[in-house]
Write an enzyme that holds these catalytic residues in place. Structure first.
Site, PDB file in Angstrom:
ATOM      1  N   HIS A 449       0.817  -1.220   0.000  1.00 28.28           N
ATOM      2  CA  HIS A 449       0.000   0.000   0.000  1.00 28.28           C
ATOM      3  C   HIS A 449       0.845   1.262   0.000  1.00 28.28           C
ATOM      4  O   HIS A 449       0.325   2.373  -0.175  1.00 28.28           O
ATOM      5  CB  HIS A 449      -0.937   0.010   1.215  1.00 28.28           C
ATOM      6  N   ASP A 453      -2.380   3.286  -4.217  1.00 27.82           N
ATOM      7  CA  ASP A 453      -3.615   3.180  -3.447  1.00 27.82           C
ATOM      8  C   ASP A 453      -4.518   2.121  -4.070  1.00 27.82           C
ATOM      9  O   ASP A 453      -4.168   1.475  -5.062  1.00 27.82           O
ATOM     10  CB  ASP A 453      -4.322   4.530  -3.376  1.00 27.82           C
TER      11      ASP A 453
END
Length: 478
Positions: A449, A453
């Site tokens: 992450h 995104d």
């Protein structure tokens, strides 16, 4: 006058600091040439042959098969005829590399009394035959009598040092086993079967106190049943002193070394450093399977499903390069990579390995199929080199071969993402407004992450699914 040179375990590269001796390829007294492989070792990356940089006569070997040695430890000594001959040494002592081919045959010469030698670790090696040495080292128990009687010559082909150690600790003579692996390779299951047969024979003939003793070892009435795990019956150490109530007395300790140790370290590091997330989608793979059938019907190199999925991955990574990257913690930067070196998870007898297809983005489906086949064969034979196991930038994990639909795999550190593929199986599916039976697959993407995104990850996965459902979508990028 001859000079004796000591050849040490070389720097193996890739951060490797130790290796286990699997098979000696030369004996004391053998004549070797420059860059001739002299020993096969297993590292945390692969099983490879080590070439010797000297030409001469082997005067001593250091370490039995199964011994673990650190980098820089002596491997063997070589007597070189004259000082000038030492100039013939290649100086190339990297694992798996050499500048000369190994000789087609080797001749044995006797050692002269005036030839300097290093103190041999294995006394009387010349006097004892190889089968006798193996029997003396392992001290075979009666278990060997239950196996097919046959005689082997030369090194016994064993899948890993752990299997050799298991046989040695339980008195199994490896020379009397018939390996079930490729080319007679002895697997862990072969040794376990030998032990199981031995226990069953002894349990059947045990009476009175002997039966009680066997039952106390965890093998009594349950022998031969599937309710008792094999390791708990045979491999768990028998306690010799009373233990406190509630304290376990059995269990197996498996050293985290070699490939298993390397995998454990990498997965632990991935979990510590990478904040991963997973998204998934079901896709109708019917058209992809039809396209594969059509490709293979045209002749030429057979195209695998894995190769088609790899080609789809490289096209998706060209659109979403954030997922072909890694994080530089020191610089606090995300480094996007130009080339796609595609790793793929492969389960072998020696554990999980991830071979890497170099420059996958520049390969077509035929080339990818051929490279997958080559690397898979090398992985099963334990012949992958360190270079073939490192440097990946993205991993494709086909866990569908285990008969499962989905998974949330751990990212192969230091990569940024992994695409998981479940089994392709017939399922009810709404196709063109009607319910039909279609070939459905679940795709999952586990990603770092920090590099992107959910929108980017979702876009990547959706593009992959679209290509699976409509392979013609790929034509836009070919």
């Amino acid at each position: 006058m001859a000079q004796v040179f000591e050849f040490k375990l070389p720097d193996l590269g890739e951060g490797l600091t130790e290796a286990s001796i699997v098979t000696w390829l030369v004996q004391v007294g053998d004549v070797v040439v420059v860059d001739q492989p002299v020993v096969e070792v297993e590292t945390a990356k692969a099983m490879v042959e080590v070439p010797c940089p000297y030409a001469g006569v082997v005067t001593a070997r250091f370490g039995e098969e199964g011994t673990e040695l650190p980098v820089g430890a002596p491997l063997l000594t070589v007597a070189v005829g004259t000082p000038s001959e030492t100039d013939e040494g290649s100086g190339n002592v990297l694992v798996g590399y050499g500048t000369a081919a190994a000789p087609a045959r080797r001749r044995r010469v006797s050692r002269r009394n005036d030839t300097p030698t290093a103190p041999p670790v294995e006394p009387a090696r010349e006097a004892a035959s190889q089968p006798a040495r193996e029997a003396e080292a392992q001290q075979p128990a009666p278990v060997a009598e239950t196996q097919p009687a046959q005689t082997r010559t030369g090194p016994v082909p064993v899948i890993s040092p752990l299997v050799r150690k298991l046989a040695r600790e339980h008195g199994v003579d490896l020379r009397e086993l018939s390996g079930s692996g490729p080319d007679g390779l002895i697997l862990r299951s072969d040794v376990e079967n030998a032990l199981r047969e031995s226990v069953q024979v002894r349990a059947a003939g045990a009476t009175g106190a002997q039966t009680g003793a066997v039952a106390g070892a965890g093998v009594g009435a349950g022998v031969g049943t599937e309710r008792e795990p094999f390791e708990a019956e045979l491999l768990a150490p028998v306690p010799t002193v009373p233990t406190a109530p509630g304290v376990g007395t059995g269990g197996i300790r498996v050293p985290l070394r070699g490939i298993r140790g390397a995998v454990a370290d990498k997965l632990s590091r991935s979990r510590r450093e990478i904040p991963d997330a997973t998204c998934w989608v079901d896709a109708d793979a019917t058209e992809l399977m039809h396209a594969r059938v059509a490709m293979n019907a045209a002749g030429g190199q057979k195209i695998s499903v894995l190769a088609l999925l790899a080609r789809i991955c490289t096209a998706a990574l060209a659109r979403y390069p954030e997922l072909n990257s890694r994080v530089d913690l020191a610089a606090r930067e995300v480094v996007q990579l130009d080339e796609v070196h595609l790793g793929f998870a492969a389960q072998t007898e020696r554990g999980l390995v991830v071979p890497v297809v170099r420059d996958a983005h520049a390969r077509d489906a035929e080339s990818l199929s051929a490279e997958f086949a080559r690397l898979t064969e090398s992985a099963r034979a334990g012949r992958l080199t360190p270079g073939e196991l490192t440097g990946g930038t993205f991993t494709l994990n086909n866990y569908g071969v285990f008969g499962v639909d989905g998974s949330t795999p751990i990212i192969n550190h230091p990569e940024a993402a992994m695409l998981g593929v479940g089994r392709i199986t017939p399922k009810p599916w709404v196709h063109q407004g009607e319910l039909a039976v279609r070939q459905v697959v679940q795709l999952s993407l586990t990603f770092d992450h920090r590099v992107c995104d959910g929108g980017t990850a979702g876009g990547f996965l959706r593009y992959v699914a679209d290509c699976v459902e409509q392979p013609a979508v790929l034509l836009r990028t070919l």
